[in-house]
Design an enzyme around this catalytic site. Structure first.
Site, PDB file in Angstrom:
ATOM      1  N   HIS A  31       0.843  -1.196   0.000  1.00  0.00           N
ATOM      2  CA  HIS A  31       0.000   0.000   0.000  1.00  0.00           C
ATOM      3  C   HIS A  31       0.886   1.258   0.000  1.00  0.00           C
ATOM      4  O   HIS A  31       1.771   1.405   0.839  1.00  0.00           O
ATOM      5  CB  HIS A  31      -0.955   0.018   1.198  1.00  0.00           C
ATOM      6  CG  HIS A  31      -1.984   1.099   1.054  1.00  0.00           C
ATOM      7  ND1 HIS A  31      -3.184   0.904   0.407  1.00  0.00           N
ATOM      8  CD2 HIS A  31      -1.952   2.403   1.400  1.00  0.00           C
ATOM      9  CE1 HIS A  31      -3.852   2.029   0.380  1.00  0.00           C
ATOM     10  NE2 HIS A  31      -3.127   2.967   0.970  1.00  0.00           N
ATOM     11  N   ALA A  32       0.639   2.149  -0.948  1.00  0.00           N
ATOM     12  CA  ALA A  32       1.511   3.304  -1.167  1.00  0.00           C
ATOM     13  C   ALA A  32       1.589   4.200   0.067  1.00  0.00           C
ATOM     14  O   ALA A  32       0.587   4.448   0.732  1.00  0.00           O
ATOM     15  CB  ALA A  32       1.000   4.115  -2.358  1.00  0.00           C
ATOM     16  N   HIS A  75       0.160  11.830  -5.777  1.00  0.00           N
ATOM     17  CA  HIS A  75      -0.390  11.882  -4.417  1.00  0.00           C
ATOM     18  C   HIS A  75       0.729  11.746  -3.383  1.00  0.00           C
ATOM     19  O   HIS A  75       0.834  12.547  -2.447  1.00  0.00           O
ATOM     20  CB  HIS A  75      -1.425  10.753  -4.249  1.00  0.00           C
ATOM     21  CG  HIS A  75      -1.958  10.626  -2.853  1.00  0.00           C
ATOM     22  ND1 HIS A  75      -3.164  11.175  -2.458  1.00  0.00           N
ATOM     23  CD2 HIS A  75      -1.443  10.022  -1.752  1.00  0.00           C
ATOM     24  CE1 HIS A  75      -3.351  10.920  -1.174  1.00  0.00           C
ATOM     25  NE2 HIS A  75      -2.336  10.211  -0.714  1.00  0.00           N
ATOM     26  N   GLU A  76       1.562  10.733  -3.567  1.00  0.00           N
ATOM     27  CA  GLU A  76       2.616  10.481  -2.577  1.00  0.00           C
ATOM     28  C   GLU A  76       3.644  11.606  -2.552  1.00  0.00           C
ATOM     29  O   GLU A  76       4.102  12.026  -1.488  1.00  0.00           O
ATOM     30  CB  GLU A  76       3.305   9.136  -2.856  1.00  0.00           C
ATOM     31  CG  GLU A  76       2.381   7.916  -2.734  1.00  0.00           C
ATOM     32  CD  GLU A  76       1.642   7.853  -1.420  1.00  0.00           C
ATOM     33  OE1 GLU A  76       2.148   8.374  -0.406  1.00  0.00           O
ATOM     34  OE2 GLU A  76       0.530   7.296  -1.388  1.00  0.00           O
ATOM     35  N   HIS A 123       2.773  14.452  -0.383  1.00  0.00           N
ATOM     36  CA  HIS A 123       3.158  14.279   1.029  1.00  0.00           C
ATOM     37  C   HIS A 123       4.610  14.697   1.242  1.00  0.00           C
ATOM     38  O   HIS A 123       4.932  15.422   2.175  1.00  0.00           O
ATOM     39  CB  HIS A 123       3.027  12.809   1.443  1.00  0.00           C
ATOM     40  CG  HIS A 123       1.618  12.316   1.589  1.00  0.00           C
ATOM     41  ND1 HIS A 123       0.680  12.960   2.351  1.00  0.00           N
ATOM     42  CD2 HIS A 123       1.006  11.206   1.094  1.00  0.00           C
ATOM     43  CE1 HIS A 123      -0.457  12.263   2.316  1.00  0.00           C
ATOM     44  NE2 HIS A 123      -0.287  11.203   1.562  1.00  0.00           N
ATOM     45  N   GLU A 141      -3.481  14.794   2.641  1.00  0.00           N
ATOM     46  CA  GLU A 141      -3.955  13.900   1.585  1.00  0.00           C
ATOM     47  C   GLU A 141      -4.362  14.647   0.320  1.00  0.00           C
ATOM     48  O   GLU A 141      -4.516  14.036  -0.744  1.00  0.00           O
ATOM     49  CB  GLU A 141      -5.132  13.063   2.098  1.00  0.00           C
ATOM     50  CG  GLU A 141      -4.803  12.174   3.291  1.00  0.00           C
ATOM     51  CD  GLU A 141      -3.641  11.223   3.024  1.00  0.00           C
ATOM     52  OE1 GLU A 141      -3.382  10.890   1.852  1.00  0.00           O
ATOM     53  OE2 GLU A 141      -2.965  10.831   4.002  1.00  0.00           O
ATOM     54  N   HIS A 150      -6.387   0.483   5.605  1.00  0.00           N
ATOM     55  CA  HIS A 150      -6.371   1.444   6.705  1.00  0.00           C
ATOM     56  C   HIS A 150      -6.984   0.907   7.993  1.00  0.00           C
ATOM     57  O   HIS A 150      -6.788   1.502   9.052  1.00  0.00           O
ATOM     58  CB  HIS A 150      -7.075   2.727   6.271  1.00  0.00           C
ATOM     59  CG  HIS A 150      -6.454   3.316   5.028  1.00  0.00           C
ATOM     60  ND1 HIS A 150      -6.551   2.701   3.787  1.00  0.00           N
ATOM     61  CD2 HIS A 150      -5.710   4.424   4.835  1.00  0.00           C
ATOM     62  CE1 HIS A 150      -5.903   3.429   2.887  1.00  0.00           C
ATOM     63  NE2 HIS A 150      -5.382   4.476   3.489  1.00  0.00           N
ATOM     64  N   TYR A 165      -9.415  11.323   3.942  1.00  0.00           N
ATOM     65  CA  TYR A 165      -9.554  11.218   2.491  1.00  0.00           C
ATOM     66  C   TYR A 165     -10.856  11.844   2.006  1.00  0.00           C
ATOM     67  O   TYR A 165     -10.929  12.375   0.903  1.00  0.00           O
ATOM     68  CB  TYR A 165      -9.453   9.763   2.033  1.00  0.00           C
ATOM     69  CG  TYR A 165      -8.155   9.109   2.447  1.00  0.00           C
ATOM     70  CD1 TYR A 165      -6.951   9.467   1.842  1.00  0.00           C
ATOM     71  CD2 TYR A 165      -8.114   8.161   3.463  1.00  0.00           C
ATOM     72  CE1 TYR A 165      -5.746   8.884   2.220  1.00  0.00           C
ATOM     73  CE2 TYR A 165      -6.924   7.572   3.852  1.00  0.00           C
ATOM     74  CZ  TYR A 165      -5.745   7.930   3.232  1.00  0.00           C
ATOM     75  OH  TYR A 165      -4.569   7.356   3.619  1.00  0.00           O
TER      76      TYR A 165
HETATM   77  O1  X8Z Z   1      -4.222   5.358   1.045  1.00  0.00           O
HETATM   78  C1  X8Z Z   1      -4.202   6.198   0.176  1.00  0.00           C
HETATM   79  C2  X8Z Z   1      -2.862   6.723  -0.358  1.00  0.00           C
HETATM   80  C3  X8Z Z   1      -1.806   6.700   0.659  1.00  0.00           C
HETATM   81  S1  X8Z Z   1      -2.013   7.913   1.880  1.00  0.00           S
HETATM   82  C4  X8Z Z   1      -2.430   5.871  -1.515  1.00  0.00           C
HETATM   83  N1  X8Z Z   1      -5.352   6.638  -0.374  1.00  0.00           N
HETATM   84  C5  X8Z Z   1      -6.643   6.134   0.038  1.00  0.00           C
HETATM   85  C6  X8Z Z   1      -6.811   4.676  -0.344  1.00  0.00           C
HETATM   86  O2  X8Z Z   1      -6.029   4.178  -1.156  1.00  0.00           O
HETATM   87  O3  X8Z Z   1      -7.737   4.040   0.141  1.00  0.00           O
HETATM   88  C7  X8Z Z   1      -5.475   7.673  -1.403  1.00  0.00           C
HETATM   89  C8  X8Z Z   1      -6.939   7.750  -1.719  1.00  0.00           C
HETATM   90  C9  X8Z Z   1      -7.661   6.982  -0.664  1.00  0.00           C
HETATM   91 ZN    ZN Z   2      -1.824   9.807   1.222  1.00  0.00          ZN
END
Ligand code: X8Z
Ligand code: ZN
Length: 613
Positions: free
Chosen positions: A354-355, A384-385, A388, A412, A512, A522
């Site tokens: 997960h990024a 997105h990354e 940050h 975010e 998450h 988000y």
């Molecule tokens: O978790 C993330 C990022 C890392 S902070 C990739 N996001 C959420 C997800 O993937 O569920 C970005 C959008 C929503």
């Molecule tokens: Zn993020």
């Protein structure tokens, strides 16, 4: 990556509270017994903040390093080290929180008070004062994170699939049963997490209560420079404003899925089966654009194809995204970013794919950790990354307790804001696209964007609606899964494609939840990024419609953005928002204006259809 403040995901600080309330004066037992009990002075408070900052800075570096290896090389040993360092950090924070409470009645300047408050509110999961329970909680946190990273599905023929492989199938397959196999295969990996999660909730709540909060959800809602209940009401208000747009999109997409799979499989008066939307969690629907593309207004390109045509590999994708930020005037990323980041999934070991974006030392040791796939979707995630990372660097000279975004939604939103400027015009400027489609194709572009950004909104809200109720005890362990699906149905209008029971733990299939990253951020980001984009386009004096605007190369926009970023968390988020947009309020009118032409189209298409579920 910053475990205490956790702006960018990854690890969670498990902090034990020693029974002192974070929001109330510390108990004073011997008030009349001499000078030791005289209220401490403002000078002492300042000296304390300075000392606590230095100690926190040193501990963060250690815990960040331990967490980096635990996430990029999952073994029992790295998991144990991560738990150990997080526990060590916990002990220190507990001591500091206690000491900070000594200054509750001291008259201090606003800045010292804000730093003391940030310290007391910094925890994501608090732990009880009992050291054995702190250790237990730290162990569970590390274990759940590793379990998610190791999750795999074995097909009947013995083929082993990781999440990335399964997500690719979800994105491209149009075969109902094949998508279902992927969906079920992944969701089933989460079942073993449930007992650990139940215990984690108990322990974290005990810790939160000892710190003076009703439960962990109440702690999370207290971090927004406003009353916790007022914050929850603000979310409801924002959702009510964007729901008609979501409902229109849902109605149109369901109709198109009905045409594709048959209305027996996609009944036109019921929630959409959750495995048909091109994404494992049905949270972003851009991958099914081909099924819903408006006739005659398809822009005729797709970024995945453009990247392939121009020979972009993972590194070139990251360089490309960096180039947007430097065009705004931000300094290039340091050499160590390129040497230490994880761009590609290692083939010889388990990692958390997960990024995430990391700031190890609050100096210049910035990194991203991804398992990049060469798609347009991932190109957006890279932006997105990096958002940050550029935020982290902008606030690095703030005091340590301000080294965070204005609120977590801001963190975010930054990279996503930049990605909104990845328009056809921009793609042409960087040589990816030969010809910019004319305006008759805007509807297609807006549809694609809405499938990702508008479809996301209810998901962004419901994850924490579920967690808040889990933490408050309103949802009991024997109702976890049923409640999860009730919320997914209520907000998203999607349903589990096969019968689920309480032996399943479908919330745990979303990073998450086992990763303990709050999710409301988000939802906030998806509202805020359209406000930021509009404000930056105005500053860049881009005259066209906002969905065609790109701030590429605008030093003026970059300067204005940087001004907000370098504030970090030093001021209430409303002030940061005002600094960029001129207004201190979150405002959904920006996202609604952006998609207004699409809304007109959707309403036209939906005439005569029965919408809703
Ligand atoms: O978790 C993330 C990022 C890392 S902070 C990739 N996001 C959420 C997800 O993937 O569920 C970005 C959008 C929503
Ligand atoms: Zn993020």
């Amino acid at each position: 990556m910053k475990p205490i403040f956790q702006p960018t995901l990854v690890a969670v600080l498990v902090a034990a509270g020693l029974g002192l309330a974070a929001c109330k004066p510390a108990p004073q037992n011997h008030e009349t017994q001499g000078s030791a009990d005289v209220a401490p002075t403002s000078e002492q408070a300042k000296a304390f903040v300075a000392k606590a900052s230095e100690e926190t800075r040193q501990l963060l570096l250690q815990v960040n390093r331990a967490d980096w290896i635990a996430n990029t090389y999952i073994t029992d040993d790295t998991e144990a080290l991560s738990a150990e360092f997080n526990q060590k950090m916990t002990e220190a924070v507990v001591r500091m929180a206690n000491e900070a409470a000594r200054f509750n009645d001291t008259q201090v300047d606003a800045d010292t008070r804000r730093q003391l408050d940030k310290l007391k509110l910094a925890l994501t999961l608090a732990a009880p004062k009992d050291p054995a329970k702190t250790e237990e909680l730290a162990g569970i946190v590390a274990k759940l994170n590793g379990m998610y990273g190791k999750g795999k599905y074995t097909k009947e023929d013995g083929t082993v699939m990781a999440l990335g492989d399964m997500s690719s199938v979800m994105a491209s397959s149009r075969n109902y049963d094949e998508q279902l196999e992927m969906w079920k295969g992944w969701h089933d990996t989460a079942a073993p997490m449930k007992p650990l999660y139940v215990r984690q909730v108990e322990l974290a709540n005990e810790g939160a209560r000892e710190l003076g909060y009703a439960d962990t959800g109440a702690l999370w809602r207290s971090k927004y420079d406003m009353d916790a209940d007022a914050f929850a009401a603000e979310l409801d208000k924002q959702w009510a404003a964007v729901k008609p747009l979501y409902d229109a999109l849902h109605c149109h997409v369901r109709a198109k899925l009905g045409e594709k799979y048959g209305t027996d499989k996609v009944p036109q008066d019921k929630p959409i089966p959750a495995h048909l939307l091109g994404n494992m969690w049905a949270q972003a629907w851009g991958n099914i654009y081909d099924l819903v593309a408006p006739v005659n207004s398809d822009p005729g390109y797709d970024v995945t194809q453009l990247l392939a045509d121009k020979g972009y590999d993972e590194l070139k994708m990251v360089k490309g995204a960096e180039g947007f930020f430097t065009s705004l005037g931000f300094a290039p990323l340091p050499e160590t970013f390129w040497a230490r980041s994880q761009f590609v999934k290692p083939r010889d070991r388990d990692v958390v794919c997960h990024a995430s974006a990391w700031d190890l030392d609050a100096k210049d040791d910035l990194r991203i950790k991804m398992c990049i796939q060469k798609t347009g979707e991932e190109f957006a995630v890279i932006h997105h990354e990096l958002g940050h990372n550029f935020y982290q660097r902008a606030y690095k000279d703030q005091p340590v307790f301000y080294q965070d975004s204005a609120n977590d939604g801001f963190h975010e939103a930054i990279g996503d804001t930049i990605a909104l400027s990845v328009t056809p015009k921009y793609l042409q400027q960087i040589g990816l696209l030969e010809q910019v489609p004319d305006e008759s194709k805007d509807l297609g572009l807006l549809m694609k964007m809405a499938l990702d950004k508008v479809a996301f909104l209810p998901f962004g809200l419901l994850v924490d609606q579920w967690r808040w109720q889990v933490f408050s005890g309103q949802i009991k362990p024997e109702q976890y899964n049923q409640a999860w699906w009730q919320l997914r149905e209520k907000y998203q209008g999607v349903a589990a494609p096969v019968a689920r029971t309480e032996a399943d733990f479908d919330a745990g299939a979303k990073y998450h939840v086992p990763g303990n990253t709050p999710y409301t951020r988000y939802f906030l980001a998806h509202i805020l990024q359209f406000q930021f984009h509009k404000a930056l386009c105005d500053i860049a004096q881009d005259a066209g419609p906002v969905h065609r605007c790109s701030i590429y190369n605008s030093k003026e926009a970059g300067t204005a953005l940087n001004k907000m970023l370098e504030m970090g968390a030093s001021k209430p988020w409303q002030e940061a928002l005002q600094s960029l947009t001129g207004k201190p309020e979150m405002d959904s009118s920006a996202i609604l204006a952006y998609f207004a032409p699409l809304k007109t189209y959707l309403d036209e298409q939906n005439k005569g259809r029965s919408c809703g579920w």
